[in-house]
Design a protein around this motif. Structure first.
Motif, PDB file in Angstrom:
ATOM      1  N   GLU A 196     -18.587  94.686 -30.455  1.00 30.82           N
ATOM      2  CA  GLU A 196     -18.693  94.596 -31.902  1.00 30.82           C
ATOM      3  C   GLU A 196     -19.552  94.131 -32.706  1.00 30.82           C
ATOM      4  OE1 GLU A 196     -13.906  96.573 -32.533  1.00 30.82           O
ATOM      5  OE2 GLU A 196     -14.692  94.012 -32.689  1.00 30.82           O
ATOM      6  N   VAL A 253     -12.462  94.575 -20.094  1.00 33.22           N
ATOM      7  CA  VAL A 253     -13.443  95.771 -20.084  1.00 33.22           C
ATOM      8  C   VAL A 253     -13.733  95.364 -21.921  1.00 33.22           C
ATOM      9  CG1 VAL A 253     -13.753  97.740 -20.061  1.00 33.22           C
ATOM     10  CG2 VAL A 253     -12.895  97.624 -18.446  1.00 33.22           C
ATOM     11  N   LEU A 254     -14.789  95.017 -22.175  1.00 35.29           N
ATOM     12  CA  LEU A 254     -14.596  95.072 -23.573  1.00 35.29           C
ATOM     13  C   LEU A 254     -15.712  95.694 -24.177  1.00 35.29           C
ATOM     14  CD1 LEU A 254     -14.356  91.198 -23.437  1.00 35.29           C
ATOM     15  CD2 LEU A 254     -12.897  92.219 -24.002  1.00 35.29           C
ATOM     16  N   THR A 255     -15.833  96.247 -25.508  1.00 31.00           N
ATOM     17  CA  THR A 255     -16.331  97.355 -26.329  1.00 31.00           C
ATOM     18  C   THR A 255     -17.407  95.885 -27.220  1.00 31.00           C
ATOM     19  OG1 THR A 255     -15.246  99.271 -26.316  1.00 31.00           O
ATOM     20  CG2 THR A 255     -17.071  98.952 -28.020  1.00 31.00           C
ATOM     21  N   SER A 296      -9.956  94.425 -25.748  1.00 27.43           N
ATOM     22  CA  SER A 296     -10.290  96.052 -26.245  1.00 27.43           C
ATOM     23  C   SER A 296     -11.948  95.767 -26.571  1.00 27.43           C
ATOM     24  CB  SER A 296      -9.842  97.273 -26.170  1.00 27.43           C
ATOM     25  OG  SER A 296      -9.742  97.175 -27.871  1.00 27.43           O
ATOM     26  N   THR A 297     -11.909  94.311 -27.357  1.00 31.12           N
ATOM     27  CA  THR A 297     -13.135  94.300 -27.914  1.00 31.12           C
ATOM     28  C   THR A 297     -13.162  93.429 -28.194  1.00 31.12           C
ATOM     29  OG1 THR A 297     -12.004  94.344 -30.273  1.00 31.12           O
ATOM     30  CG2 THR A 297     -12.951  97.115 -29.480  1.00 31.12           C
ATOM     31  N   THR A 357     -24.926 100.268 -21.013  1.00 28.18           N
ATOM     32  CA  THR A 357     -25.943 100.590 -22.442  1.00 28.18           C
ATOM     33  C   THR A 357     -26.223 101.576 -22.465  1.00 28.18           C
ATOM     34  OG1 THR A 357     -26.407  98.248 -22.348  1.00 28.18           O
ATOM     35  CG2 THR A 357     -27.615  99.879 -23.785  1.00 28.18           C
ATOM     36  N   ASP A 376     -22.385  98.260 -26.611  1.00 29.67           N
ATOM     37  CA  ASP A 376     -22.606  98.766 -25.202  1.00 29.67           C
ATOM     38  C   ASP A 376     -21.142  97.868 -25.121  1.00 29.67           C
ATOM     39  OD1 ASP A 376     -24.513  99.401 -25.771  1.00 29.67           O
ATOM     40  OD2 ASP A 376     -25.463  97.049 -25.298  1.00 29.67           O
ATOM     41  N   THR A 377     -21.061  97.971 -23.448  1.00 30.86           N
ATOM     42  CA  THR A 377     -19.593  97.910 -22.607  1.00 30.86           C
ATOM     43  C   THR A 377     -20.100  96.164 -21.728  1.00 30.86           C
ATOM     44  OG1 THR A 377     -18.751  99.821 -23.027  1.00 30.86           O
ATOM     45  CG2 THR A 377     -17.654  98.871 -21.393  1.00 30.86           C
ATOM     46  N   THR A 422     -22.396  95.792 -17.086  1.00 22.89           N
ATOM     47  CA  THR A 422     -22.974  96.811 -19.284  1.00 22.89           C
ATOM     48  C   THR A 422     -23.467  97.931 -18.722  1.00 22.89           C
ATOM     49  OG1 THR A 422     -25.340  95.759 -18.521  1.00 22.89           O
ATOM     50  CG2 THR A 422     -24.309  94.530 -19.181  1.00 22.89           C
ATOM     51  N   ILE A 430     -18.450  94.674 -19.390  1.00 21.38           N
ATOM     52  CA  ILE A 430     -16.820  94.601 -17.633  1.00 21.38           C
ATOM     53  C   ILE A 430     -17.294  93.646 -16.742  1.00 21.38           C
ATOM     54  CG2 ILE A 430     -15.889  95.888 -16.061  1.00 21.38           C
ATOM     55  CD1 ILE A 430     -17.664  98.722 -17.110  1.00 21.38           C
TER      56      ILE A 430
END
Length: 218
Positions: free
Chosen positions: A218, A214-216, A123-124, A160, A189-190, A158, A192
């Motif tokens: 870091e 789906v990645l947040t 997820s991150t 933002t 940001d995300t 993306t 996808i």
């Protein structure tokens, strides 16, 4: 007493029947499933002194083109079959005691989308790790076979600060627009990755993969 003795002798003189099948098939590491486009190893054991020979086996698949025979490779009880399409398969083993038919289903090779070491299970992702990737790839999973699934297209999204950007990337590596979107990612940001299409083994056309990243950042 005489009647009871005659009854016992009659019962013991009746023929006995074995309930064991004339042959037993195991698809190595898989149960009742064959995968299209790859060699599926088969181990076949029959009630006979010699190992099962190639001439004793046949395989047929029912597809949109009708009933077709599948080639089988191997010898001495160890074989492989490579279906080229989806559909039910019947493997027939012929022994001295008769024929035994075994039904199987053909499925697509299982594929997982990966961005470097990140998949849909994550997820991150650290920003530096994401920026260091050249693109995505599709990995064949849960199969002990040598197979690839080249990526043809996928959607990059993306997000933002509420601003959404989308792009259809051609091929597995990031194209110029995709690369620019990845480089613009900031912490928070995300990212996808979805609607991934790949060329699976045994198929000429591109097929979708039901996998979304789906990645947040870091």
């Amino acid at each position: 007493m005489r009647t009871l003795l005659l009854l016992v002798l009659f019962l013991f003189s009746l023929p006995t029947f074995s309930q064991s099948p004339p042959a037993v098939i195991s698809v190595d590491k898989v149960n009742r499933v064959l995968y299209a486009g790859v060699d599926n190893p088969l181990t076949i054991v029959a009630q006979q002194k010699e190992p099962v020979a190639w001439e004793q086996i046949s395989a047929e698949i029912t597809s949109v083109d009708g009933l077709q025979e599948l080639p089988i490779k191997g010898y001495n009880g160890h074989f492989s079959v490579n279906p080229s399409s989806l559909g039910p398969v019947t493997i027939t083993v012929t022994t001295a005691t008769g024929k035994a038919k075994y039904p199987y289903n053909v499925r697509l090779v299982p594929v997982e989308v990966a961005l470097g070491g990140f998949s849909s299970r994550n997820s991150t992702a650290p920003r530096t790790s994401v920026l260091g990737q050249i693109g995505i790839r599709a990995v064949v999973v849960n199969l002990d076979v040598c197979a690839t699934a080249p990526v043809t297209t996928y959607e990059i999204t993306t997000i933002t600060n509420g601003t959404v950007r989308r792009h259809i990337n051609q091929g597995g590596p990031f194209d110029a627009t995709g690369r620019a979107m990845i480089n613009d990612l900031q912490i928070g940001d995300t990212l996808i990755i979805r609607d991934v299409h790949v060329r699976r083994p045994g198929f000429d056309g591109a097929l979708p993969v039901p996998d979304t990243l789906v990645l947040t950042i870091e």
